[in-house]
Design an enzyme around this catalytic site. Structure first.
Site, PDB file in Angstrom:
ATOM      1  N   ASP A  36      -5.773  10.025   9.743  1.00 53.06           N
ATOM      2  CA  ASP A  36      -4.497   9.476  10.182  1.00 53.06           C
ATOM      3  C   ASP A  36      -4.001  10.180  11.428  1.00 53.06           C
ATOM      4  O   ASP A  36      -4.339  11.332  11.688  1.00 53.06           O
ATOM      5  CB  ASP A  36      -3.458   9.634   9.068  1.00 53.06           C
ATOM      6  CG  ASP A  36      -3.687   8.639   7.945  1.00 53.06           C
ATOM      7  OD1 ASP A  36      -3.527   7.441   8.201  1.00 53.06           O
ATOM      8  OD2 ASP A  36      -4.050   9.068   6.833  1.00 53.06           O
TER       9      ASP A  36
ATOM     10  N   GLU B  28       0.869  -1.182   0.000  1.00 58.62           N
ATOM     11  CA  GLU B  28       0.000   0.000   0.000  1.00 58.62           C
ATOM     12  C   GLU B  28       0.899   1.223   0.000  1.00 58.62           C
ATOM     13  O   GLU B  28       1.708   1.417   0.903  1.00 58.62           O
ATOM     14  CB  GLU B  28      -0.907   0.001   1.233  1.00 58.62           C
ATOM     15  CG  GLU B  28      -2.041  -1.019   1.113  1.00 58.62           C
ATOM     16  CD  GLU B  28      -3.066  -0.945   2.240  1.00 58.62           C
ATOM     17  OE1 GLU B  28      -4.058  -1.690   2.164  1.00 58.62           O
ATOM     18  OE2 GLU B  28      -2.885  -0.169   3.193  1.00 58.62           O
TER      19      GLU B  28
END
Lengths: 268, 406
Positions: free
Chosen positions: A60, A49
């Site tokens: 995040d 990824e």
């Protein structure tokens, strides 16, 4: 069969689980990314990824936010990320690469152009964190499908059963189960709770499920690999990169050493 | 731009998925979907609930002090020598700005859903103060995220929040202003979604926030409309309001959407001048994109990264704008302009001197543009300006510009 499906098929035959490392493209500098990708594959990564840096990575934690900031300092653009994948593909035609990021850089490029150029670069799928199935329906969905790209969707502990069904129908490639309530790099996960939720998910799909958020070490990777088809690990690798900003030559070896450790634990 | 959509359609937005034409929506991580859906259901139920409405109205009347006056600013009008200028005095609300209308509403939602903790983001600190205030009153735990740069320039509000029992968390990431505070608040909410209500301060963010904030703030426009009819015997010719995220503007505008003859003018922060690139005027100089859960006009670079903004006013220093404003711009129902730092500061001084009303620097942007407009209009025409907040919080900023240590 595309690379992602082939990868999970092969692993299933071998009775193994996918190890899916995440790094942010261009962190801490553009030159570090492709060598680190190759090193991770050698160390046992099955799918990579690759994060598209974004100025405001809302979902995040500070680890990925700082990685984005380091990358953006060098002006890394989405097109640069696609170039990195193209370079990676010169030596590796087998390992699936999934782009992970936020919608705005994709939107600026245009959904059609993004999907075409990503496919041409050798990308296999994309996980756009702030693009749930409801908003992807239509133009984005069609552009991705037309170019043979998988759309990887998130499932969360808070996702209700009726919605799990909807997300499972919309997704392809694999599903990404967010194991904890929180942002990337936060609390530790509860494997039993994950297992219970995945039982519900499997009522609605045959797609493999990768579990991410909260996998910090060999022990948690091993535990997750016993309940899911894939183990996704990000912050631990990105923290290692952050610690090596002054010794960038060391990044591929030291990051892949962590990957190797997780691999060994998962295969034990 | 001609109006392409009929006015009742415009007034009925958003659709059931939170879209205002191509804008708005719910562009968030899966981790927030359940919470937003729950909020939407709760809101739709309670907004129609007579008990909830009665409690909201009671709080607005007896706690906030509504209705706020509509004041005919005769001296300012005389100075400009044109249209009659009326000020909607949101600065007289409890806590000193329009923000409290919304925090009262959202805190009631928190109370009705049994969440013991609220969080908020704040730029100038007005929304943080308003959130801390309602939290204190309802006995809720309150944490406020504020960009480190804003913590510096709005020290007075930081202290106010602390006195009210809230914890102010200084945000060091990114550009250290409002957008980063919003990122951090979202992260907090994702992590603590079970017991936490996120009080968003402006008519932006993922659905249903733009809608519910607008609905809570629309009391401004409903009052202004009735007051203007009562005082002047007619509707105004133009409405003027500053636009950061755009909650005071949408609150004033929305009840007038179907009054097609009433011009609506949103005033963005022109900073050092739109041509300088150092501003916070996405509707004037940006383009559509996706940030903070909705599609809207943004300040972004050509690679889709969000740009830093500049405005002398912390409350307008935001690279996005509420999605309904993007829609009103594209349909032509509202127009958007930019006022520079210097022009806003001049208006601040003028209004203070001629009317004895010290406006917030945010609201001074609206005053500055209204003064320009008034000069071009006839004396029998009417402009209603939303004086969204009072300027006490800005005295340090003004003194600093004057080179004075307060």
């Amino acid at each position: 069969m595309n690379r992602i499906a082939a990868c999970f098929e092969r692993l299933k035959e071998q009775g193994r689980q996918a190890l899916i490392p995440y790094i942010t493209a261009g962190d801490p500098a553009p030159g570090a990314t492709v060598p680190t990708m190759h090193a991770m594959v050698e160390a046992g990564a099955d799918i990579i990824e690759l994060g598209i840096p974004f100025s405001d990575p809302m979902a995040d934690g500070p680890t990925i936010q700082l990685a984005c900031e380091r990358s953006l300092k060098h002006g890394t653009r989405l097109l640069d990320v696609l170039d990195m994948v193209k370079t990676f593909r010169e030596k590796d035609q087998e390992t699936p690469v999934v782009l992970m990021g936020y919608l705005n850089p994709v939107e600026v490029l245009g959904y059609g152009a993004f999907a075409e150029q990503a496919a041409a670069a050798g990308v296999d799928g994309a996980l756009i964190v702030d693009l749930p199935p409801e908003e992807a329906e239509g133009e984005f969905d069609q552009a991705m499908k037309a170019n043979g790209l998988d759309i990887i969707y998130l499932l969360a502990p808070t996702t209700e059963e009726s919605r799990i069904e909807q997300v499972c129908k919309a997704g392809s490639g694999y599903l990404y189960y967010v194991s904890v309530k929180g942002v990337t790099g936060s609390a530790s996960l509860d494997v039993q709770a994950v297992a219970d939720k995945l039982d519900v998910v499997r009522k609605y799909t045959n797609l493999p499920v990768g579990v991410g958020f909260g996998i910090k070490d060999a022990e948690s990777a091993k535990a997750v690999s016993e309940v899911a088809e894939g183990v996704i690990v990000g912050s631990v690798l990105v923290n290692k990169i952050a610690s090596l900003v002054q010794q960038q030559d060391e990044i591929p070896a030291q990051v892949s050493a962590i990957v190797a450790e997780l691999r060994t634990a998962m295969d034990a | 731009m001609p109006i392409k959509t009929d006015l009742s359609t415009i007034a009925q937005m958003p659709d059931e998925r939170g879209h205002f034409g191509p804008y708005g929506g719910r562009f968030v991580s899966e981790t927030l979907m359940a919470a937003l859906k729950q909020l939407e259901e709760t809101y739709e139920r309670l907004w129609r609930d007579p008990d909830f409405q009665a409690e909201f109205d009671r709080d607005l009347a007896h706690y906030v002090g509504r209705p706020s006056p509509l004041y005919h600013a005769v001296h300012l009008t005389e100075l400009c020598g044109g249209a009659q200028i009326y000020l909607k005095r949101e600065d007289l609300n409890h806590t000193g700005a329009h923000k409290v209308n919304n925090t009262i509403g959202q805190a009631l939602l928190a109370k009705y859903t049994g969440k013991p903790r609220v969080i908020a983001e704040t730029g100038a600190g007005q929304h943080g103060v308003a959130s801390a205030t309602v939290a204190a009153r309802l006995g809720l735990e309150c944490q406020v995220y504020m960009g480190a740069e804003d913590v510096q320039r709005q020290a007075l509000n930081v202290y106010r929040m602390k006195l009210l029992g809230a914890e102010v968390i200084s945000v060091e990431s990114g550009t250290r202003t409002l957008k980063d505070a919003m990122n951090e608040a979202m992260r907090d909410w994702v992590t603590n979604v079970d017991d936490t209500f996120y009080i968003i301060g402006t008519a932006a963010g993922p659905h249903p926030y733009p809608k519910l904030v607008r609905d809570f703030q629309s009391v401004i426009g409903r009052e202004a409309r009735a007051q203007c009819l009562e005082q002047a015997g007619r509707l105004p010719d133009a409405l003027v309001a500053c636009v950061g995220g755009g909650s005071n503007a949408i609150g004033l505008f929305h009840p007038f959407i179907e009054d097609g003859d009433v011009r609506m003018v949103g005033v963005e922060a022109g900073g050092y001048g739109v041509e300088s690139g150092q501003h916070a005027a996405p509707l004037t100089a940006g383009r559509p994109g996706v940030l903070h859960g909705n599609r809207t006009y943004l300040m972004e670079d050509d690679a889709g990264q969000i740009l830093g903004t500049h405005s002398v006013s912390a409350g307008l220093d935001y690279p996005g704008v509420g999605p309904e404003h993007s829609y009103l711009k594209d349909t032509g129902r509202a127009e958007y302009v930019a006022i520079n730092d210097d022009e806003a500061m001049d208006a601040f001084r003028t209004l203070t001197r001629v009317e004895g009303i010290m406006p917030a620097i945010e609201s001074s942007h609206a005053v500055a543009h209204a003064m320009k407009m008034a000069k071009e209009m006839d004396k029998d025409q009417i402009i209603v300006v939303n004086l969204s907040g009072r300027g006490d919080k800005d005295i340090h900023t003004v003194a600093q510009l004057d080179g004075i240590q307060v």
